[in-house]
Design a protein around this motif. Sequence first.
Motif, short mmCIF file in Angstrom:
data_model
loop_
_atom_site.label_atom_id
_atom_site.label_comp_id
_atom_site.label_asym_id
_atom_site.label_seq_id
_atom_site.Cartn_x
_atom_site.Cartn_y
_atom_site.Cartn_z
N TRP A 162 0.87 -1.16 0.00
CA TRP A 162 0.00 0.00 0.00
C TRP A 162 0.91 1.21 0.00
CZ3 TRP A 162 -5.39 0.08 0.04
CH2 TRP A 162 -5.98 -1.19 0.08
N ASP A 179 1.53 5.64 -1.08
CA ASP A 179 0.95 6.96 -1.27
C ASP A 179 0.59 7.18 -2.74
OD1 ASP A 179 0.02 9.20 -0.03
OD2 ASP A 179 1.92 10.25 0.01
N SER A 180 1.24 6.45 -3.63
CA SER A 180 0.91 6.49 -5.06
C SER A 180 1.27 5.14 -5.68
CB SER A 180 1.68 7.60 -5.77
OG SER A 180 3.03 7.23 -5.96
N PHE A 196 -1.28 -1.39 -4.22
CA PHE A 196 -2.41 -0.48 -4.10
C PHE A 196 -1.86 0.92 -3.91
CE2 PHE A 196 -4.07 -4.55 -2.76
CZ PHE A 196 -5.30 -4.60 -3.39
N SER A 231 -2.20 5.25 -3.76
CA SER A 231 -3.00 6.37 -3.29
C SER A 231 -4.04 5.91 -2.27
CB SER A 231 -3.66 7.12 -4.44
OG SER A 231 -4.16 8.34 -3.97
N TYR A 232 -3.65 5.95 -1.03
CA TYR A 232 -4.51 5.48 0.06
C TYR A 232 -5.94 5.99 -0.05
CZ TYR A 232 -0.02 4.55 2.39
OH TYR A 232 1.23 4.10 2.71
N LYS A 233 -6.10 7.26 -0.42
CA LYS A 233 -7.43 7.88 -0.41
C LYS A 233 -8.38 7.30 -1.46
CE LYS A 233 -5.92 11.50 -3.49
NZ LYS A 233 -5.46 12.82 -3.67
N ASN A 234 -7.84 6.54 -2.40
CA ASN A 234 -8.68 6.00 -3.47
C ASN A 234 -9.35 4.68 -3.13
OD1 ASN A 234 -8.14 8.14 -5.15
ND2 ASN A 234 -6.45 7.12 -6.19
N TRP A 235 -9.08 4.11 -1.95
CA TRP A 235 -9.61 2.79 -1.61
C TRP A 235 -10.59 2.88 -0.45
CZ3 TRP A 235 -8.47 -0.61 -5.20
CH2 TRP A 235 -7.37 -0.34 -6.01
N ASP A 236 -11.75 2.30 -0.66
CA ASP A 236 -12.77 2.29 0.38
C ASP A 236 -13.48 0.95 0.34
OD1 ASP A 236 -14.44 3.20 2.40
OD2 ASP A 236 -15.91 4.00 0.97
N LYS A 254 0.92 9.46 6.53
CA LYS A 254 0.97 8.45 5.48
C LYS A 254 2.40 8.10 5.10
CE LYS A 254 -1.72 11.02 2.99
NZ LYS A 254 -2.47 11.57 1.89
#
Length: 145
Positions: free
Chosen positions: A10, A12-13, A58, A60-65, A79
Amino acid sequence: MTRVTKLEFWADSFHEGFWACEELGKHFLIESISYEKGFIPVFRFKLNDELELEVKVFGSYKNWDPLPKQIAELIDWGKPDLITFDPEKDSILLAVEETAAVPTGNQALQRCERMYGSLRKQIPFWYLLGEFGTHVDGGTRRDSI
């Protein structure tokens, strides 16, 4: 029979996760690179005759939900550039921060919060700091470590 260990990077990008896999490829044979769902990089490494490693990246952490709970709790502290995650055990193995910047001012505080978050969760943390960094004035600075 070959055993396959599966890990997730995982990052940041996607680039940081991909670069980490490319670096592993300097030490282990990359057997294949595929793209799950057309965009999630999956690297397969041959470690030896009996063991292979599969790494899914994976970015960009913010892109996964939803994020895995362990990862969401860690990045609340800041992060890291890369988190190595074992999905089978639902555990973080390692957090990594890499920078070429001189660790001063706000930049250094950001790194400290990431280290502190890992410390609180008892996660090993690698802080990769180059010998030289570039300052905002364009000059090269040497670290004092």
